[in-house]
Design an enzyme around this catalytic site. Structure first.
Site, PDB file in Angstrom:
ATOM      1  N   PRO A 275       0.815  -1.217   0.000  1.00  0.00           N
ATOM      2  CA  PRO A 275       0.000   0.000   0.000  1.00  0.00           C
ATOM      3  C   PRO A 275       0.845   1.261   0.000  1.00  0.00           C
ATOM      4  CG  PRO A 275      -0.887  -1.611   1.534  1.00  0.00           C
ATOM      5  CD  PRO A 275       0.428  -2.148   1.064  1.00  0.00           C
ATOM      6  N   CYS A 276       0.421   2.267  -0.749  1.00  0.00           N
ATOM      7  CA  CYS A 276       1.247   3.461  -0.939  1.00  0.00           C
ATOM      8  C   CYS A 276       1.510   4.269   0.329  1.00  0.00           C
ATOM      9  CB  CYS A 276       0.649   4.354  -2.018  1.00  0.00           C
ATOM     10  SG  CYS A 276      -1.092   4.741  -1.812  1.00  0.00           S
ATOM     11  N   PRO A 277       0.696   4.229   1.404  1.00  0.00           N
ATOM     12  CA  PRO A 277       1.074   4.980   2.603  1.00  0.00           C
ATOM     13  C   PRO A 277       2.376   4.514   3.235  1.00  0.00           C
ATOM     14  CG  PRO A 277      -1.251   4.448   2.669  1.00  0.00           C
ATOM     15  CD  PRO A 277      -0.652   3.671   1.528  1.00  0.00           C
ATOM     16  N   ALA A 278       2.916   3.399   2.736  1.00  0.00           N
ATOM     17  CA  ALA A 278       4.155   2.887   3.321  1.00  0.00           C
ATOM     18  C   ALA A 278       5.376   3.702   2.940  1.00  0.00           C
ATOM     19  CB  ALA A 278       4.373   1.439   2.864  1.00  0.00           C
ATOM     20  N   PHE A 279       5.270   4.657   2.025  1.00  0.00           N
ATOM     21  CA  PHE A 279       6.455   5.289   1.493  1.00  0.00           C
ATOM     22  C   PHE A 279       7.013   6.351   2.421  1.00  0.00           C
ATOM     23  CE2 PHE A 279       4.377   4.173  -2.721  1.00  0.00           C
ATOM     24  CZ  PHE A 279       4.927   2.901  -2.658  1.00  0.00           C
TER      25      PHE A 279
END
Length: 506
Positions: free
Chosen positions: A106-110
């Site tokens: 999931p992109c919030p992991a960046f």
């Protein structure tokens, strides 16, 4: 004793089907594309309970009930190790099992983890368990280290290439190369591969050095003219990638494939949806608020010849339609919204809808005055009437909140917030004056009609909006499987392939 990689390569050389594990699987968009290309599905790892059950319903529907529940249960990748996971699936030798590993963290992991932290995954595999910033894509790398797949694919949003000026993709590649993989990545758009939706995605592919050869991203199958916003998003993502400077740092980025001679147009919204039956009950007061369960079946629209795309959605191998649709269900909205949906032009966004609402409101005020029921500004009557005509959102702050789809173009990107509202994809048919149904959203993502979604309407919308389009996944999978199997997917080799199975014998 053979190394795991050598064991897998020999097994594939004997003609056995590649075995797939999907991390952050969601309901199974990537899984479905690779399944169609020829993979057997070992299982998936998914934290959302409805998405995990959907994955099991579609890929493990024929296993024993106890094993089915193992597959259907939500799993936290930060809490379950690779070998523990595969043992729970009944696999005896996990290191020999996974040929292809796929997933879209999931992109919030960046977060700005940096090279030192990523190297720590390789040198100290348990480090990610103790770092709250690194609970999502770092475990992906740890699964690679533990399972040693022959090849892998990672999918994500383009912003992974420019997260606060930081290209995380290069650092992921650096770690993977230390594990023995040749890596390459690019940006592709699903509409170029027959999906009736413009969805720009980052794709990274790693192939183990023992395989030999180089992965080539598939050439586009459709010629698409993208709106300016998509090129702008791409330009921002690629801002820090330099490919023509001899003194620049090494990059694993390759330009997006281009096929200059492709003349075939994109699959349009109308081609995707026209054979589905109209929905008008909401205009007659027959649609109640509350959870929408998939317990009412409808048939395809009579008298409408399905497009080539619609026929594919009806006949996808192993996911064929039985002639009924169980999730052609929409959200209940207000009469104000239905009035606007009917009056909007295709392609109109929220500022235009807001301006239209103001004009309709002014027209109603004139009618009220003529009838002797004048509603003056500052009165409760005026405020209530305005509320019944004009949406409350600032048109300067929410330009993309509403959009009426153009029937002769692919849809704009479906987002996960379809689970909360669907105004970003208003149906093009003004007579229906509504937003998308669950099955229509699935069609725009290229999920076949026989694919089942667990839960009620809102969880299903969220699963669809979060998914990788299966047709795009299939386009990516075919050249990857061709490379790792060392043989073509066509001709005699293809005719000798066995049917896909949902569980691997152990």
């Amino acid at each position: 004793m053979l190394r795991p990689i050598e064991y897998k390569l020999r097994r594939l050389a004997r003609g056995e089907r590649p075995r797939l594990l999907d991390l952050f699987s969601g309901c199974g968009g990537l899984t479905l594309g690779f399944h169609r290309a020829g993979c057997d599905v070992i299982g998936g790892v998914e934290f959302d309970e409805h998405a995990a059950r959907s994955h099991a319903l579609n890929f493990h529907r024929d296993v024993a009930p106890d094993l089915f529940e193992v597959h259907a249960s939500p799993k936290d990748i930060t809490a379950i190790g690779a070998h523990e996971l595969l043992h729970s699936f009944g696999v005896k030798k996990p290191e020999h099992e996974v040929d292809i590993l796929v997933g879209g963290p999931p992109c919030p992991a960046f977060t700005r983890v940096g090279r030192a932290k990523l190297r720590e995954v390789h040198e100290h595999p348990e480090a990610f368990r103790h770092d709250p910033r690194a609970k999502l894509y770092l475990p992906y790398l740890e699964y690679v280290r533990r399972l040693q797949p022959v090849a892998l694919l990672m999918e994500n949003v383009p912003d992974i290439l420019n997260f606060g000026g930081h290209n995380l993709a290069e650092e992921v590649c650096e770690v993977l190369e230390g594990l023995g993989y040749h890596c390459t990545y690019t940006l592709i758009n699903s509409a170029n591969y027959g999906v009736p939706q413009m969805r720009e995605r980052f794709i990274l592919v790693g192939v183990h050095e023992r395989v030999g050869g180089t992965y080539a991203f598939p050439l586009p199958e459709r010629r698409v003219e993208f709106p300016p916003g998509y090129q702008g998003t791409r330009d921002v993502a690629l801002k820090h990638i330099v490919t023509d400077d001899l003194f620049a740092a090494k990059t694993r980025f390759v330009p997006t494939p281009v096929a200059s001679r492709i003349r075939r147009p994109p699959v349009t919204v109308r081609e995707a949806l026209a054979d589905l039956p109209p929905i008008t009950g909401h205009l007659e007061g027959k649609l109640r608020r509350g959870a929408r369960r998939f317990d009412e079946a409808v048939t395809y629209q009579s008298g409408v010849e399905p497009s080539e795309y619609a026929r594919l959605m009806r006949t996808w191998p192993s996911f064929e339609s039985d002639g009924y649709i169980w999730d052609h269900t929409i959200r209940s909205l207000s009469d104000r919204d239905y009035r606007l949906f009917r009056a909007m032009e295709c392609g109109d966004d929220y500022p235009k809808a807001y301006s239209l609402a103001e004009r309709l409101f002014e027209k109603r005020l004139v009618q009220e005055t003529r009838s002797g029921r004048s509603a003056l500004p500052g009165t409760d009557e005026y405020d209530e009437l305005r509320k019944a005509y004009v949406p409350p959102y600032d048109p300067g702050k929410f330009p993309n909140k509403w959009r009426k789809m153009e029937p002769d173009m692919p849809a704009r990107t479906l987002m996960a917030h379809l689970g909360k509202d669907s105004y970003s994809h208003i149906h093009y048919d003004s007579e229906q004056a509504r937003v998308l149904s669950v099955r229509e959203a699935a069609r725009l993502q290229s999920f076949p009609d026989g694919f089942k979604f667990s839960g009620t309407m809102n969880p299903a919308f969220r699963q669809i909006g979060n998914a990788v389009p299966p047709l795009m996944a299939y386009a990516l999978a075919v050249p990857l499987l061709t490379l790792v199997e060392g043989r073509s997917h066509s001709g005699v080799a293809a005719s000798q392939r066995t049917e896909p199975s949902s569980v691997v014998a152990v």
